[in-house]
Design an enzyme around this catalytic site. Structure first.
Site: not given
Lengths: 674, 674
Positions: B33, B268, B420, B482
């Protein structure tokens, strides 16, 4: 005084009906989250009674507004709204909140409760689903509306809390919604300053209005969420902005009305307690016993007549539309019914015929998938693709793709940006909206970023298709960060998910066919590198649909089975040649979809993998998955380690995935077996 | 003219050395790259030559500045910087980029290349790691610095691209960094307007400066990333802001210098090609053959002398510090060396002794874990906890916890907010920084949100501890969103991860002991609900450390093995009683850590799970994992479905996890076996 002389209930009275249905239900259940419903009741009252276009008698009316409660822990809010406005959700069902088999589970679940548009609870995702719904609306409007016939013309409203806005998935979806200019999306931020750990300012100090403005949203800031007039004015303002999504920032008090607990985190997730419940009644002037909603208040909420009238007006519009644009009307009805076009099955059959007639080709498996996808994209206008910035690498972009761009929704391909989780949750929202079959693509290893959205698609049984390419160490030089190992296992283990890893274009064709027809989500995994030239017989066409089948049988009774998937079919075929030279006869079993194969009758599975016949499973991924299929002596050749940065073929050798090495494993297995 | 008379190389010349090391290496490798390294070379030149505090001879100097390249696909940028500034990374090693076993893999990998502070490539996470490093610096500074002794006093610099900023994990980390006011963090945004799908404006229209200001950052906007003076001024400004993190927004041209490819997505991720490489040489006036860097330019980059001087000055400071504050100096050295306090092992031993002396207790398993954690938090000042807004539910917050708050870093507990993934990636950054052992907590099901950060912790072998409570259908009323099912399997399958699911306080104690001592990440899973009163013998103390062991043995030769983990140990014990009444004798095997158990010698595993002895594995989770341990007749009792919203005990019955049902499975197994 007579009933008619009594003053009409105030908006606060109406909102209090939500509060006490919530308080009393949670009190009786001994479990639940009262804070959000009490805090957002006034906002919900204004939205539902003054704006929301819906018909409680027909939750599937296609032009209804969509309402999503992203802060799903406050589920009693939406249950109260559905009950009060006249959906098929009785008081008894409210009282069964959180009890086995009830239609009012702990968090709102799509498919369980009429009027619940998506499953929420895992924070941030309901918001992203709403972005998907608003995008689906614009896409279908662009496709189907004609002058004087706005048959698709609805809003998506979504409630979010601090938790939703802290989650990264909400940022991804908000940024995309801003870029695309989704003017029919209106979000309400329940700015109560409290999350479970307490006052949020120590960990959530964002200037939320400024943040959303930076994302291209129209923001109505500083609205008193307990002042119905202010909320109404804010909604009016937001509805007047058509080129950008709107966020209405409402200052609220969590647990509004509970004298000693409001404004504190303790009201978030536990019953108020009897004393506080009583004190709340007094504070709010609610004179009725638990679960009683007096009839003037019920009347104030009842949306059945209004809803039936609105739907009837739309039906009249649609009848005129059908008269003027019969083909479009029929197409829209087909789409919303989720039926395939009449010519689809025969086109797939012709494709399969052509593949079977041609000599088998060697090509990258992502290319095989892409050829199918190009054909399907042309055949199925409901197929709306996209990629998390890897359109060309995943080959999700095909000759039939046209970009959906800011303000231009007629295309069929969404550039999601580098937002795997947002993409997946937006896809879920589009699938839940109806009329579209979304597929989205990234590299298999980055399914990790989106995993909980894939899980929710499975829980909701949504028809969403996740295309994951670059599926093993075969990725090569990009190294272990980009080489999946345990992802196949982890995805196959999601209950209800259907994972395909095709090893040929025919397998890819039938994978995609199954995915677009299935009630539930699918994952299609395709290697970056070349597959082998797999010779298929006509029988395979049916066999592949069973998830696993005998790909080739030796001339005499097999000594063992070599089973595998995808890019490893070539390796297996080569191994068979090695073994045959030594007089060892191997059956080859291809298992492109182990989830479906596992659901087949025992007799079929036993016929493919006969109990007692030594078997070797080969896949360039975590071995753990395949042990469950061993029915006698056997072993698994897999990769239970991270890969590394080197050319793919070298890595296959390094990890023992060569015909020589696998043949040696087969010999060892037979030596033990004898 | 003599060498000394030659003009010193310009800053552009210095930057061009990066560009051509990149171009030539990728050209030779045929893969890589180039775009990012070419685009950010001028910025990197200013930062590394004018500001970065580091010593190439000692990449482990604790007070070095941390440099993270979050856009890790542009790896040749950091490799060139390390090589040119004098790290132990030769030109030959650069040329081996992306080749097997090289120290210059496709993406930067922690532990492979000296000077690479964290593994990057999966976008957004390097940025979040940098937030963790900057937080670790502030925490250690608060703990160890004294008047006149700024022994911890460094910056964290991070390069990010559009891709990083689109990822939700970056938003989570940026919002936290803003809330906490991490003034030593300086990020550089490579604003080149291009991502893989092309011009980003159609999918990434954020006003990035405004967005970051809204998150509480200091922003230097509109900097010309190819003007060294402008970059230098921006860095000076950012370094002058101490109460907020800074973002420097640099307009750059991707692939700067490549005449026909610069500014386009094609630069890229692929070699420029020979013609374009030649044209780039001409355009930039680079007259040297591939991989030649003339000595004046080498001299301009060489940071060895400067780095040695700076470290020597710090060593002198530290010597004075040690003289004045000998205990603090010794503690800091212990911490950076990753050694346990001398009294730790004996304290753990005493804890275990006490547990063995007491009658076994029945308590929630998360509580058992929390008791251990309270003790460890008191014993280990390096243990820095936290939670994604579930401090009280996960019981990660203990009596020994003190909050880290905006501007106040002396505490040992981070309120991560509902983030999280951000939490986990920030933890990885703290662990990579050194001096701290981070643990972070949430519900097991939401490990899904953070999964790729857990994977990167394993790939990097970082000592980070993920505490996941609410580990099964035992969660109850909150319902299937959950209730984890497949998460245990999915986590155990991550290579190198060590997952504990303790069933008693002794198992929890040894789990935490192993986790804080281990070279690599651990997951500790603890049920919300009560465990059973498990009677342990002194022998178990060693046996638990082997991951799996015989918990109880019948009086006569066992007819079968019942094996399980965590909250199911009680169910198993109850099943044994049922079976004993029928004359069936069962051994009970506890496998609190199957990853460690699987690594034991075959003889040990065979002694615990004798081949041929019928065995039944019981766990309230996906069954798939345990088949690999079957060594003869056997079965797995698990849950291969989503849970539902109902009280936990009812769900255990619903899913056949009762002593009666398991005993029936055992009888059926023995009937088949005979």
């Amino acid at each position: 005084m007579s009933f008619d002389e009594r003053p009409a209930p105030s908006q606060r009275d109406l909102a209090n009906a939500i509060r006490f249905l919530t308080v009393d239900t949670i009190e009786a259940a001994g479990t639940g989250h009262p804070g959000t419903a009490m805090g957002m009741a006034d906002i919900a009252e204004v939205l539902w009674n003054r704006f929301l276009k819906h018909n409680p008698a027909d939750p599937s009316w296609i032009d209804r507004d969509r309402f999503v409660q992203s802060n799903g822990h406050g589920a009693m809010l939406i249950y109260s709204l559905l009950h009060l406005s006249g959906y098929d959700l009785s008081l008894e069902e409210l009282k069964a909140h959180r009890k086995p088999g009830s239609r009012t589970p702990g968090h709102p679940e799509y498919g369980i409760t009429p009027g619940v548009e998506t499953t929420t609870g895992p924070l941030g995702q309901g918001f992203a689903n709403a972005v998907g719904m608003a995008l689906a609306e614009r896409k279908l409007a662009a496709e189907f509306n004609r002058d004087d016939f706005p048959v698709i013309d609805h809003h998506t409203y979504v409630f979010v809390g601090d938790g939703c806005l802290m989650e990264g998935v909400a940022q991804e979806a908000a940024s995309l919604a801003g870029a695309l200019g989704l003017g029919r999306l209106i979000a309400f931020y329940d700015d109560n300053g409290i999350s479970i750990d307490g006052d949020v300012r120590a960990w959530f100090a964002d200037d939320t209005p400024a943040r959303f403005r930076a994302l291209g949203w129209h923001v109505v800031s500083d609205v008193d969420g307990h002042d119905p007039g202010a909320v109404e004015a804010a909604i009016e303002e937001a509805r007047g902005v058509h080129d950008r999504p709107s966020l209405i920032c409402c200052r609220t008090i969590i647990g509004f009305g509970a004298p000693t607990k409001q404004g504190k985190e303790e009201v978030h997730g536990a019953p108020l307690g009897a004393a506080e419940a009583t004190a709340t009644r007094e504070a709010l002037g609610w004179r009725y016993p638990p679960h009683e909603v007096p009839s003037p208040i019920r009347a104030g909420w009842d949306a059945r007549k209004r809803g039936a009238d609105r739907q009837a007006a739309w039906e009249a519009l649609f009848a005129r539309y059908r008269a003027t644009h019969p083909d479009l009307a029929a197409e829209l009805q087909r789409r919303m019914a989720g039926e395939a076009p009449v010519a689809f099955a025969s086109a797939v059959a012709a494709y399969a015929d052509a593949l079977l007639a041609e000599p088998p080709a060697r090509q990258p498996l992502r290319k095989a998938s892409s050829k199918v996808l190009a054909r399907f994209t042309a055949l199925l206008p409901e197929l709306i693709g996209g990629s998390a910035d890897l359109s060309q690498s995943t080959l999700a972009w095909t000759a039939a793709s046209r970009s959906i761009l800011p303000g231009g929704f007629a295309g069929n391909f969404i550039h999601y940006g580098v937002r795997e989780f947002g993409m997946s949750a937006v896809m879920n929202g589009m699938a839940a909206h109806g009329g579209l079959i979304p597929f989205g693509s990234t590299y298999l290893v980055f399914s990790d970023y989106a995993r909980n959205a894939v899980r929710l698609a499975a829980l909701m049984k949504l028809k969403a298709i996740f295309l994951y390419t670059h599926d093993s160490i075969g990725v090569g030089e990009d190294g272990p960060t980009h080489q999946p190992a345990e992802q196949l296992l982890a995805l196959r283990a999601i209950p209800g998910l259907s994972l395909w890893r095709p090893g040929s274009e025919l397998e890819a064709l039938l994978a995609w066919e199954d995915a677009v027809g299935r009630e539930g989500p699918s994952v299609i995994v395709a290697a970056r590198q070349d597959g082998s030239a797999i010779a298929h017989s006509g029988e395979h066409r049916q066999a592949i649909r069973r998830g696993g089948y005998v790909l080739s049988e030796p001339a005499r009774r097999p000594d063992l089975v070599l089973a595998g998937t995808g890019s490893e079919l070539g390796l297996i075929t080569e191994t068979v040649t090695h073994l045959a030279a030594e007089g060892i006869h191997a059956r080859v079993v291809s298992i492109p979809n182990a989830n479906i194969f596992a659901e087949q009758p025992t007799a079929y599975r036993d016929a493919v993998l006969p109990p007692g016949l030594p078997s070797l499973f080969i896949e360039a991924a975590s071995s753990i998955y395949w042990y469950q299929f061993l029915r006698g002596p056997g072993a698994v050749v897999g990769i239970d380690a991270f890969g590394e940065s080197a050319p793919g073929p070298l890595l296959y050798r390094h990890f023992g995935l060569t015909a020589e090495a696998v043949a040696a494993r087969a010999r060892a297995l037979l030596a033990v077996g004898t």
